[in-house]
Design a protein around this motif. Sequence first.
Motif, mmCIF file in Angstrom:
data_model
loop_
_atom_site.group_PDB
_atom_site.id
_atom_site.type_symbol
_atom_site.label_atom_id
_atom_site.label_comp_id
_atom_site.label_asym_id
_atom_site.label_seq_id
_atom_site.Cartn_x
_atom_site.Cartn_y
_atom_site.Cartn_z
ATOM 1 N N MET A 1 0.821 -1.208 0.000
ATOM 2 C CA MET A 1 0.000 0.000 0.000
ATOM 3 C C MET A 1 0.857 1.262 0.000
ATOM 4 O O MET A 1 0.429 2.316 -0.432
ATOM 5 N N PHE A 2 2.091 1.147 0.491
ATOM 6 C CA PHE A 2 2.929 2.330 0.607
ATOM 7 C C PHE A 2 4.123 2.292 -0.348
ATOM 8 O O PHE A 2 5.055 3.082 -0.202
ATOM 9 N N ARG A 3 4.091 1.372 -1.302
ATOM 10 C CA ARG A 3 5.183 1.325 -2.268
ATOM 11 C C ARG A 3 5.097 2.480 -3.259
ATOM 12 O O ARG A 3 6.070 2.800 -3.942
ATOM 13 N N LYS A 4 3.929 3.070 -3.362
ATOM 14 C CA LYS A 4 3.699 4.175 -4.290
ATOM 15 C C LYS A 4 2.963 5.273 -3.546
ATOM 16 O O LYS A 4 2.074 5.000 -2.744
ATOM 17 N N SER A 5 3.327 6.528 -3.798
ATOM 18 C CA SER A 5 2.677 7.654 -3.130
ATOM 19 C C SER A 5 1.526 8.160 -3.990
ATOM 20 O O SER A 5 1.731 8.649 -5.104
ATOM 21 N N TYR A 6 0.309 8.040 -3.458
ATOM 22 C CA TYR A 6 -0.885 8.522 -4.154
ATOM 23 C C TYR A 6 -1.321 9.887 -3.618
ATOM 24 O O TYR A 6 -1.662 10.781 -4.385
ATOM 25 N N ASN A 7 -1.340 10.019 -2.319
ATOM 26 C CA ASN A 7 -1.626 11.314 -1.707
ATOM 27 C C ASN A 7 -1.067 11.310 -0.285
ATOM 28 O O ASN A 7 -0.737 10.259 0.265
ATOM 29 N N ARG A 8 -0.975 12.465 0.305
ATOM 30 C CA ARG A 8 -0.519 12.585 1.684
ATOM 31 C C ARG A 8 -0.984 13.930 2.224
ATOM 32 O O ARG A 8 -1.258 14.860 1.452
ATOM 33 N N ALA A 9 -1.057 14.019 3.534
ATOM 34 C CA ALA A 9 -1.545 15.253 4.149
ATOM 35 C C ALA A 9 -0.913 15.426 5.518
ATOM 36 O O ALA A 9 -0.509 14.451 6.163
ATOM 37 N N ILE A 10 -0.844 16.662 5.951
ATOM 38 C CA ILE A 10 -0.425 16.991 7.308
ATOM 39 C C ILE A 10 -1.471 17.926 7.900
ATOM 40 O O ILE A 10 -1.771 18.978 7.326
ATOM 41 N N LEU A 11 -2.032 17.516 9.028
ATOM 42 C CA LEU A 11 -2.998 18.340 9.737
ATOM 43 C C LEU A 11 -2.304 19.012 10.912
ATOM 44 O O LEU A 11 -1.704 18.339 11.748
ATOM 45 N N ALA A 112 -10.252 0.288 11.498
ATOM 46 C CA ALA A 112 -9.410 0.979 12.475
ATOM 47 C C ALA A 112 -7.939 0.647 12.244
ATOM 48 O O ALA A 112 -7.070 1.527 12.293
ATOM 49 N N CYS A 113 -7.635 -0.621 11.985
ATOM 50 C CA CYS A 113 -6.241 -1.024 11.767
ATOM 51 C C CYS A 113 -5.711 -0.484 10.440
ATOM 52 O O CYS A 113 -4.513 -0.224 10.304
ATOM 53 N N ARG A 114 -6.572 -0.304 9.452
ATOM 54 C CA ARG A 114 -6.130 0.297 8.204
ATOM 55 C C ARG A 114 -5.672 1.736 8.421
ATOM 56 O O ARG A 114 -4.745 2.206 7.776
ATOM 57 N N LEU A 115 -6.325 2.432 9.334
ATOM 58 C CA LEU A 115 -5.969 3.820 9.602
ATOM 59 C C LEU A 115 -4.816 3.951 10.587
ATOM 60 O O LEU A 115 -3.890 4.742 10.370
ATOM 61 N N ILE A 121 0.421 -4.508 9.453
ATOM 62 C CA ILE A 121 0.594 -3.428 8.479
ATOM 63 C C ILE A 121 0.898 -2.104 9.191
ATOM 64 O O ILE A 121 0.547 -1.911 10.357
ATOM 65 N N LYS A 122 1.512 -1.225 8.452
ATOM 66 C CA LYS A 122 1.768 0.145 8.926
ATOM 67 C C LYS A 122 0.479 0.954 8.815
ATOM 68 O O LYS A 122 -0.298 0.784 7.875
ATOM 69 N N GLY A 123 0.251 1.834 9.770
ATOM 70 C CA GLY A 123 -0.934 2.672 9.729
ATOM 71 C C GLY A 123 -0.752 3.869 8.809
ATOM 72 O O GLY A 123 0.368 4.261 8.463
ATOM 73 N N ARG A 124 -1.865 4.459 8.417
ATOM 74 C CA ARG A 124 -1.820 5.657 7.573
ATOM 75 C C ARG A 124 -1.618 6.930 8.387
ATOM 76 O O ARG A 124 -1.204 7.947 7.850
ATOM 77 N N ALA A 125 -1.973 6.900 9.669
ATOM 78 C CA ALA A 125 -1.930 8.104 10.501
ATOM 79 C C ALA A 125 -0.736 8.048 11.457
ATOM 80 O O ALA A 125 -0.523 7.040 12.125
ATOM 81 N N ALA A 126 0.024 9.119 11.516
ATOM 82 C CA ALA A 126 1.148 9.233 12.444
ATOM 83 C C ALA A 126 0.967 10.522 13.234
ATOM 84 O O ALA A 126 0.854 11.605 12.643
ATOM 85 N N VAL A 127 0.930 10.418 14.563
ATOM 86 C CA VAL A 127 0.707 11.578 15.428
ATOM 87 C C VAL A 127 2.044 12.001 16.019
ATOM 88 O O VAL A 127 2.735 11.205 16.664
ATOM 89 N N ALA A 190 0.142 13.301 10.529
ATOM 90 C CA ALA A 190 0.477 13.042 9.129
ATOM 91 C C ALA A 190 -0.336 11.864 8.610
ATOM 92 O O ALA A 190 -0.499 10.852 9.306
ATOM 93 N N LEU A 191 -0.853 11.984 7.405
ATOM 94 C CA LEU A 191 -1.618 10.926 6.740
ATOM 95 C C LEU A 191 -0.937 10.578 5.423
ATOM 96 O O LEU A 191 -0.414 11.462 4.734
ATOM 97 N N GLU A 192 -0.962 9.300 5.091
ATOM 98 C CA GLU A 192 -0.345 8.844 3.842
ATOM 99 C C GLU A 192 -1.274 7.867 3.138
ATOM 100 O O GLU A 192 -1.782 6.924 3.744
ATOM 101 N N ASN A 193 -1.503 8.114 1.837
ATOM 102 C CA ASN A 193 -2.376 7.257 1.029
ATOM 103 C C ASN A 193 -3.720 7.018 1.732
ATOM 104 O O ASN A 193 -4.100 5.888 2.005
#
Length: 308
Positions: A1-11, A112-115, A121-127, A190-193
């Motif tokens: 899921m993280f081998r390619k960057s589709y979108n990302r965000a920082i809140l 929940a685990c997807r996020l 798996i690695k999560g999409r959200a990093a605080v 931070a959010l990724e994909n």
Amino acid sequence: MFRKSYNRAILGVRVETVTPLLIRAGDVGLDPTAADLSCVRTRHAVHGRTVYIPGSSLKGVIRSAAEASVRGETFGESRGACNPLDHKNECNAHTNSEQVATARIHKDQCLACRLFGSLAIKGRAAVRDLFPWLERGDEAARPGGTNHHRANQVEQRHGVAIDRILGSVKHGPFDQELVPAGVSFWGEIALENYQVWQLGLLVRALDEISEGFAQLGSSKSRGLGFARAEVTSIVHEQPLRAGERPAGVGKLMSPEEHAAYGLLPELDVALPALLGEPRGLSLRFATTDPPAIQAWIEAARQALGGMA
């Protein structure tokens, strides 16, 4: 899921204490004058020793609130949240397997685990850690300003533990250090994909904090830990080829990838049209304008509500 960057965000996130806050340090060290229950502190390379909110502490509260809102629900073929006490559940089933495709592992995860991530798996959200200053804020919020000073003027409270049978003192007295009410901490998530509904679930968890249903730190049943959380800025990036409007990863993947990873449908909820700034191969959308942030958040809430 993280081998390619589709979108990302920082809140950008601000947390303001409504009641005093105690996030306890694991060890008070050898200082004989230290309180029995001390606030967690860190030594910042530029601004020195300070109280702060660890990213792990905030993430734990956010994840717990998010899981509670979707636990017991099913969305398409995916569960809302798994049982964290069951270490043999489906979300951790592929932990020791190297032969299973990553798309299959992702498809088997609960929402929940997807996020937030699991053992598989690695999560999409990093605080990230939150500090009592904002580098680009007003004078009171900057390092060394009023807010920074007040955060480190911790209160001292004395307490005892009461024996429930005898009604007398069982332990104590003991001292507590508390960050006072009315202090702000700033940090980032931070959010990724990510899909738009995942941003909505994250915002919903922040709402739970602001509404008092989720609290931070220790002694929550004794009145501590009530805070308000808000998003103060949004930065979103996606490839130039993805178009001039920000979008969730479900609209940026191919239909084959979408099906392989078991993504939920991206509903026709458009994120606000902001002026994008080209940055190499990416297009960046950024805003600190409160109405624009609120429009973005409402779109995320609509995407989450559309899953019901």
